[in-house]
Design a protein around this motif. Structure first.
Motif, short mmCIF file in Angstrom:
data_model
loop_
_atom_site.label_atom_id
_atom_site.label_comp_id
_atom_site.label_asym_id
_atom_site.label_seq_id
_atom_site.Cartn_x
_atom_site.Cartn_y
_atom_site.Cartn_z
N TYR A 1 3.30 -6.08 -0.56
CA TYR A 1 2.01 -5.52 -0.16
C TYR A 1 1.11 -5.31 -1.39
CZ TYR A 1 -1.38 -2.51 2.20
OH TYR A 1 -2.54 -1.97 2.72
N VAL A 2 1.69 -4.72 -2.44
CA VAL A 2 0.94 -4.46 -3.67
C VAL A 2 0.45 -5.77 -4.28
CG1 VAL A 2 1.12 -3.58 -6.03
CG2 VAL A 2 2.10 -2.28 -4.13
N GLN A 3 1.29 -6.80 -4.22
CA GLN A 3 0.93 -8.10 -4.78
C GLN A 3 -0.24 -8.72 -4.02
OE1 GLN A 3 4.17 -10.89 -4.79
NE2 GLN A 3 3.04 -12.45 -5.92
N GLU A 4 -0.26 -8.53 -2.70
CA GLU A 4 -1.30 -9.14 -1.87
C GLU A 4 -2.56 -8.28 -1.75
OE1 GLU A 4 0.69 -9.77 1.83
OE2 GLU A 4 1.86 -11.48 1.09
N LEU A 5 -2.48 -7.01 -2.15
CA LEU A 5 -3.59 -6.09 -1.95
C LEU A 5 -4.89 -6.54 -2.60
CD1 LEU A 5 -4.59 -3.45 -0.74
CD2 LEU A 5 -3.69 -2.25 -2.76
N PRO A 6 -4.89 -7.06 -3.83
CA PRO A 6 -6.16 -7.49 -4.42
C PRO A 6 -6.90 -8.51 -3.57
CG PRO A 6 -4.48 -7.35 -6.12
CD PRO A 6 -3.77 -7.16 -4.81
N GLY A 7 -6.18 -9.37 -2.90
CA GLY A 7 -6.82 -10.35 -2.03
C GLY A 7 -7.50 -9.71 -0.84
N HIS A 8 -6.95 -8.58 -0.39
CA HIS A 8 -7.55 -7.86 0.73
C HIS A 8 -8.75 -7.02 0.28
CE1 HIS A 8 -4.44 -9.04 3.52
NE2 HIS A 8 -3.49 -8.51 2.78
N LEU A 9 -8.74 -6.57 -0.96
CA LEU A 9 -9.82 -5.74 -1.48
C LEU A 9 -11.02 -6.56 -1.97
CD1 LEU A 9 -7.76 -3.13 -3.52
CD2 LEU A 9 -8.83 -2.79 -1.28
N LYS A 10 -10.76 -7.78 -2.39
CA LYS A 10 -11.82 -8.61 -2.99
C LYS A 10 -13.04 -8.79 -2.09
CE LYS A 10 -12.70 -13.01 -5.30
NZ LYS A 10 -12.12 -14.31 -5.73
N PRO A 11 -12.88 -9.02 -0.76
CA PRO A 11 -14.08 -9.18 0.07
C PRO A 11 -15.03 -7.99 0.00
CG PRO A 11 -12.14 -9.92 1.27
CD PRO A 11 -11.64 -9.25 0.02
N PHE A 12 -14.49 -6.79 -0.11
CA PHE A 12 -15.34 -5.61 -0.16
C PHE A 12 -16.07 -5.52 -1.50
CE2 PHE A 12 -11.78 -4.43 2.72
CZ PHE A 12 -12.52 -4.39 3.89
N GLU A 13 -15.39 -5.90 -2.58
CA GLU A 13 -16.05 -5.98 -3.88
C GLU A 13 -17.17 -7.01 -3.85
OE1 GLU A 13 -15.92 -5.11 -8.32
OE2 GLU A 13 -15.29 -4.07 -6.50
N THR A 14 -16.91 -8.14 -3.20
CA THR A 14 -17.92 -9.19 -3.08
C THR A 14 -19.14 -8.70 -2.30
OG1 THR A 14 -16.25 -10.94 -3.18
CG2 THR A 14 -18.37 -11.51 -2.19
N LEU A 15 -18.90 -8.02 -1.18
CA LEU A 15 -20.01 -7.50 -0.38
C LEU A 15 -20.84 -6.51 -1.17
CD1 LEU A 15 -18.20 -7.04 3.05
CD2 LEU A 15 -20.16 -8.53 2.62
N LEU B 1 -10.23 4.48 3.68
CA LEU B 1 -9.15 3.52 3.44
C LEU B 1 -8.91 3.33 1.95
CD1 LEU B 1 -7.21 1.60 4.96
CD2 LEU B 1 -8.90 -0.20 4.62
N LEU B 2 -9.97 3.25 1.16
CA LEU B 2 -9.82 3.07 -0.28
C LEU B 2 -9.18 4.30 -0.93
CD1 LEU B 2 -13.24 1.36 -1.13
CD2 LEU B 2 -10.98 0.27 -0.97
N ARG B 3 -9.59 5.48 -0.51
CA ARG B 3 -9.00 6.70 -1.06
C ARG B 3 -7.51 6.80 -0.69
NH1 ARG B 3 -12.13 11.11 -2.75
NH2 ARG B 3 -10.55 12.47 -1.81
N SER B 4 -7.16 6.38 0.51
CA SER B 4 -5.76 6.37 0.92
C SER B 4 -4.95 5.41 0.07
CB SER B 4 -5.64 5.99 2.40
OG SER B 4 -6.27 6.94 3.22
N HIS B 5 -5.54 4.26 -0.25
CA HIS B 5 -4.83 3.29 -1.08
C HIS B 5 -4.69 3.77 -2.51
CE1 HIS B 5 -5.03 0.38 2.21
NE2 HIS B 5 -4.13 -0.30 1.53
N GLN B 6 -5.61 4.59 -2.98
CA GLN B 6 -5.46 5.15 -4.32
C GLN B 6 -4.25 6.09 -4.39
OE1 GLN B 6 -9.57 6.67 -4.74
NE2 GLN B 6 -9.79 5.32 -6.50
N VAL B 7 -3.87 6.65 -3.25
CA VAL B 7 -2.66 7.47 -3.17
C VAL B 7 -1.43 6.58 -3.04
CG1 VAL B 7 -1.42 9.21 -1.82
CG2 VAL B 7 -3.89 9.42 -2.16
N LEU B 8 -1.53 5.58 -2.19
CA LEU B 8 -0.40 4.69 -1.91
C LEU B 8 -0.08 3.78 -3.09
CD1 LEU B 8 1.62 3.61 0.24
CD2 LEU B 8 -0.18 2.01 0.95
#
Length: 210
Positions: free
Chosen positions: A119-133, A159-166
């Protein structure tokens, strides 16, 4: 009595985004906390339209499905973009948040330790669209869509704040998202809510005390 009632478990989960929205908009609400024991007894679950929480009451209106509740609040408080084009983009962002939230939920509620590395390895790919937007909207200095906050901002922020914890440090390679979280979290009414015992003492995820 406050016009709004949130019926949910003693966790942030799928209700913290709507709580953040209500707090930031200067609204009050009532909480009806459902324990695991009372939920397992069955009557409340049987009374819920889809057999699940949250349940949300706005006066005489009773709603289920967290994203439907967020959209309702978005319409109620003018948090749905300034025109149809922005509304469509807000919906798109919120659907993207839902996709990642489902991935995260599966990780938390099932094989957490076994799956977390992947999950951690794939997370940047899930976050990138929001950075792009963000980069495409006023250079990332405003909101996720347009120049006013939307219900999707609250959902994404939660969701982002939750991921900063996770996954601590998960936003380090996303400077616009990092600044976005800090900027929105500093909104005075929202900052006060985020510092309140009601928020701080609620676990991020029901099945894990993190």
């Amino acid at each position: 009595m406050p016009p709004y009632t949130i019926v949910y478990f003693p966790t942030r989960g799928r209700c913290e985004a709507m709580r953040m929205l209500l707090a930031d908009q200067g609204q009050s609400w009532k909480e009806e906390v459902v324990t695991k024991e009372s939920w397992l007894q069955g009557p409340l679950k049987a009374s819920c339209l889809y057999g699940q929480l949250p349940k949300f009451q706005d006066g005489d209106l009773i709603l289920y499905q967290s994203n439907a509740i967020l959209r309702h609040l978005g319409r109620s408080f003018g948090l749905y973009g300034k025109d149809q084009q922005e509304a469509a983009l807000v919906d798109m962002v919120n659907d993207g948040v839902e996709d990642l939230r489902r991935h995260c939920g599966h990780l938390i509620h099932h094989r957490h330790e076994e799956d977390k590395a992947q999950y951690v390895q794939e997370l940047p790919g899930h976050l990138k669209p929001f950075e792009t937007l963000l980069s495409q909207n006023q250079g990332g200095q405003a909101f996720i869509v347009g120049d006013q906050i939307s219900f999707a901002d609250y959902n994404l922020l939660d969701l982002l704040r939750s991921h900063q914890v996770l996954v601590p440090g998960c936003l380090d390679s996303f400077p616009l998202l990092s600044a976005y979280v800090a900027r929105l979290s500093a909104r005075p009414k929202l900052q006060a809510f985020l510092a309140s015992p009601e928020h701080v003492n609620r676990p991020v995820f029901a099945s894990r005390k993190i």
